[in-house]
Write a protein that holds these residues in place. Sequence first.
Motif, PDB file in Angstrom:
ATOM      1  N   VAL A 135       0.852  -1.188   0.000  1.00 55.00           N
ATOM      2  CA  VAL A 135       0.000   0.000   0.000  1.00 55.00           C
ATOM      3  C   VAL A 135       0.890   1.241   0.000  1.00 55.00           C
ATOM      4  O   VAL A 135       1.741   1.404   0.870  1.00 55.00           O
ATOM      5  CB  VAL A 135      -0.926   0.003   1.235  1.00 55.00           C
ATOM      6  CG1 VAL A 135      -1.786   1.259   1.258  1.00 55.00           C
ATOM      7  CG2 VAL A 135      -1.807  -1.242   1.234  1.00 55.00           C
ATOM      8  N   TRP A 136       0.718   2.103  -0.985  1.00 50.16           N
ATOM      9  CA  TRP A 136       1.509   3.347  -1.125  1.00 50.16           C
ATOM     10  C   TRP A 136       3.006   3.063  -1.209  1.00 50.16           C
ATOM     11  O   TRP A 136       3.803   3.700  -0.528  1.00 50.16           O
ATOM     12  CB  TRP A 136       1.216   4.314   0.033  1.00 50.16           C
ATOM     13  CG  TRP A 136      -0.223   4.664   0.167  1.00 50.16           C
ATOM     14  CD1 TRP A 136      -1.044   5.208  -0.780  1.00 50.16           C
ATOM     15  CD2 TRP A 136      -1.044   4.482   1.323  1.00 50.16           C
ATOM     16  NE1 TRP A 136      -2.307   5.368  -0.286  1.00 50.16           N
ATOM     17  CE2 TRP A 136      -2.346   4.937   1.005  1.00 50.16           C
ATOM     18  CE3 TRP A 136      -0.804   3.988   2.600  1.00 50.16           C
ATOM     19  CZ2 TRP A 136      -3.391   4.907   1.911  1.00 50.16           C
ATOM     20  CZ3 TRP A 136      -1.850   3.947   3.498  1.00 50.16           C
ATOM     21  CH2 TRP A 136      -3.124   4.412   3.163  1.00 50.16           C
ATOM     22  N   LEU A 137       3.384   2.129  -2.063  1.00 54.59           N
ATOM     23  CA  LEU A 137       4.801   1.825  -2.262  1.00 54.59           C
ATOM     24  C   LEU A 137       5.244   2.057  -3.699  1.00 54.59           C
ATOM     25  O   LEU A 137       6.239   2.755  -3.936  1.00 54.59           O
ATOM     26  CB  LEU A 137       5.094   0.374  -1.862  1.00 54.59           C
ATOM     27  CG  LEU A 137       6.494  -0.153  -2.235  1.00 54.59           C
ATOM     28  CD1 LEU A 137       7.583   0.679  -1.560  1.00 54.59           C
ATOM     29  CD2 LEU A 137       6.634  -1.628  -1.884  1.00 54.59           C
ATOM     30  N   LEU A 138       4.553   1.484  -4.659  1.00 53.47           N
ATOM     31  CA  LEU A 138       5.062   1.469  -6.027  1.00 53.47           C
ATOM     32  C   LEU A 138       5.240   2.860  -6.631  1.00 53.47           C
ATOM     33  O   LEU A 138       6.099   3.053  -7.491  1.00 53.47           O
ATOM     34  CB  LEU A 138       4.133   0.639  -6.924  1.00 53.47           C
ATOM     35  CG  LEU A 138       4.007  -0.852  -6.567  1.00 53.47           C
ATOM     36  CD1 LEU A 138       3.182  -1.567  -7.622  1.00 53.47           C
ATOM     37  CD2 LEU A 138       5.364  -1.514  -6.392  1.00 53.47           C
ATOM     38  N   HIS A 139       4.440   3.837  -6.199  1.00 53.78           N
ATOM     39  CA  HIS A 139       4.585   5.183  -6.758  1.00 53.78           C
ATOM     40  C   HIS A 139       5.896   5.844  -6.345  1.00 53.78           C
ATOM     41  O   HIS A 139       6.326   6.810  -6.959  1.00 53.78           O
ATOM     42  CB  HIS A 139       3.412   6.072  -6.319  1.00 53.78           C
ATOM     43  CG  HIS A 139       3.434   6.433  -4.862  1.00 53.78           C
ATOM     44  ND1 HIS A 139       3.160   5.505  -3.872  1.00 53.78           N
ATOM     45  CD2 HIS A 139       3.712   7.598  -4.225  1.00 53.78           C
ATOM     46  CE1 HIS A 139       3.258   6.094  -2.696  1.00 53.78           C
ATOM     47  NE2 HIS A 139       3.592   7.362  -2.880  1.00 53.78           N
ATOM     48  N   LEU A 140       6.534   5.304  -5.298  1.00 52.15           N
ATOM     49  CA  LEU A 140       7.730   5.938  -4.747  1.00 52.15           C
ATOM     50  C   LEU A 140       9.031   5.520  -5.421  1.00 52.15           C
ATOM     51  O   LEU A 140      10.032   6.221  -5.322  1.00 52.15           O
ATOM     52  CB  LEU A 140       7.853   5.600  -3.252  1.00 52.15           C
ATOM     53  CG  LEU A 140       6.820   6.207  -2.305  1.00 52.15           C
ATOM     54  CD1 LEU A 140       6.956   5.589  -0.928  1.00 52.15           C
ATOM     55  CD2 LEU A 140       6.996   7.725  -2.240  1.00 52.15           C
ATOM     56  N   VAL A 141       9.027   4.369  -6.079  1.00 54.57           N
ATOM     57  CA  VAL A 141      10.295   3.769  -6.505  1.00 54.57           C
ATOM     58  C   VAL A 141      10.317   3.505  -8.010  1.00 54.57           C
ATOM     59  O   VAL A 141       9.286   3.222  -8.620  1.00 54.57           O
ATOM     60  CB  VAL A 141      10.548   2.452  -5.742  1.00 54.57           C
ATOM     61  CG1 VAL A 141      10.723   2.725  -4.260  1.00 54.57           C
ATOM     62  CG2 VAL A 141       9.412   1.458  -5.969  1.00 54.57           C
ATOM     63  N   PRO A 142      11.509   3.546  -8.622  1.00 52.77           N
ATOM     64  CA  PRO A 142      11.624   3.262 -10.053  1.00 52.77           C
ATOM     65  C   PRO A 142      11.764   1.782 -10.365  1.00 52.77           C
ATOM     66  O   PRO A 142      11.751   1.400 -11.526  1.00 52.77           O
ATOM     67  CB  PRO A 142      12.890   4.024 -10.449  1.00 52.77           C
ATOM     68  CG  PRO A 142      13.737   3.994  -9.213  1.00 52.77           C
ATOM     69  CD  PRO A 142      12.761   4.094  -8.060  1.00 52.77           C
ATOM     70  N   PHE A 143      11.894   0.950  -9.318  1.00 52.83           N
ATOM     71  CA  PHE A 143      12.128  -0.479  -9.557  1.00 52.83           C
ATOM     72  C   PHE A 143      10.862  -1.314  -9.312  1.00 52.83           C
ATOM     73  O   PHE A 143      10.891  -2.363  -8.680  1.00 52.83           O
ATOM     74  CB  PHE A 143      13.287  -0.990  -8.692  1.00 52.83           C
ATOM     75  CG  PHE A 143      13.308  -0.488  -7.275  1.00 52.83           C
ATOM     76  CD1 PHE A 143      12.535  -1.071  -6.283  1.00 52.83           C
ATOM     77  CD2 PHE A 143      14.118   0.584  -6.940  1.00 52.83           C
ATOM     78  CE1 PHE A 143      12.560  -0.616  -4.983  1.00 52.83           C
ATOM     79  CE2 PHE A 143      14.163   1.053  -5.632  1.00 52.83           C
ATOM     80  CZ  PHE A 143      13.386   0.450  -4.648  1.00 52.83           C
ATOM     81  N   THR A 144       9.750  -0.838  -9.871  1.00 55.52           N
ATOM     82  CA  THR A 144       8.477  -1.540  -9.735  1.00 55.52           C
ATOM     83  C   THR A 144       8.574  -2.995 -10.182  1.00 55.52           C
ATOM     84  O   THR A 144       8.065  -3.898  -9.509  1.00 55.52           O
ATOM     85  CB  THR A 144       7.391  -0.831 -10.565  1.00 55.52           C
ATOM     86  OG1 THR A 144       7.355   0.544 -10.201  1.00 55.52           O
ATOM     87  CG2 THR A 144       6.025  -1.449 -10.333  1.00 55.52           C
ATOM     88  N   GLU A 145       9.232  -3.235 -11.309  1.00 55.96           N
ATOM     89  CA  GLU A 145       9.290  -4.596 -11.840  1.00 55.96           C
ATOM     90  C   GLU A 145       9.979  -5.549 -10.874  1.00 55.96           C
ATOM     91  O   GLU A 145       9.546  -6.691 -10.701  1.00 55.96           O
ATOM     92  CB  GLU A 145      10.002  -4.640 -13.182  1.00 55.96           C
ATOM     93  CG  GLU A 145      10.040  -6.055 -13.761  1.00 55.96           C
ATOM     94  CD  GLU A 145      10.476  -6.119 -15.193  1.00 55.96           C
ATOM     95  OE1 GLU A 145      10.313  -7.201 -15.800  1.00 55.96           O
ATOM     96  OE2 GLU A 145      10.973  -5.109 -15.726  1.00 55.96           O
TER      97      GLU A 145
END
Length: 250
Positions: free
Chosen positions: A106-116
């Motif tokens: 929750v509220w993590l992926l928007h913060l980082v460029p390493f989603t994959e």
Amino acid sequence: MADTLLDYETEAAHYDETRGGVPRAEAAAAAVLRLVPPGARTLLDLACGTGLVTGRIVRPGLKVLGADAAHAMLLAAGRRLPGRVLRADARRLPFPDASLDAVGAVWLLHLVPFTEEIVAEAARVLRPGGVLAVTVDKDAAHDVGSDIDALLRPHRAPGAAHDRAGRVEALAAAHGLAPAGATAFTGHGQGATPEGTARKLRAGYYASWFRGDRAATDSLATAVAALPDQSRPRPAPEYRLAAYAKPVSS
């Protein structure tokens, strides 16, 4: 909605009261549970922060653990959830393959460029039938339809968001995860104010929108600061939570 990573070691001391507190946490936890299979026995909450949401993901028979990379956040979470939190990078989890029934972010992926990398690691640790539940399109949830949004919307670059729903779904598919439902919840206490948004603009939030053009940033901040009711919060955001499941082998 911030464009720069916060220092979560220093944010931990006042994180909860500036992020909607218990009402927001309860709404988020309830949304996660709506997407977790009824028979799930284990769930790992990635980037658990202070554990405010993690501790509210409660269901009979479900063991919930929290993981975070920030030491100060884990100290706070450990006081709430003794013995149930661990320090871990979401890209390198200390769990065997196919060992968890659910992973939440929750509220993590928007913060980082390493989603994959995060999606791939979640897929690795999920058992067949397990589910990854993640927030998507976080920035797009803020200030929708408000006077603040009318000023900010032309400057947003939605295609660049790390947690764009279409992008996350494609990454999930690439790692063997299929769409398994979606839900939404209210970000209580997260309605922006013009004065707060203008302050963030001047402090460098959303910097990538302007590619270093300080004059454009200041111009937008001035326009936001001229809106009426400077201290009145606009409507709270409605966050989206999407689930992706690991197929059960036939």
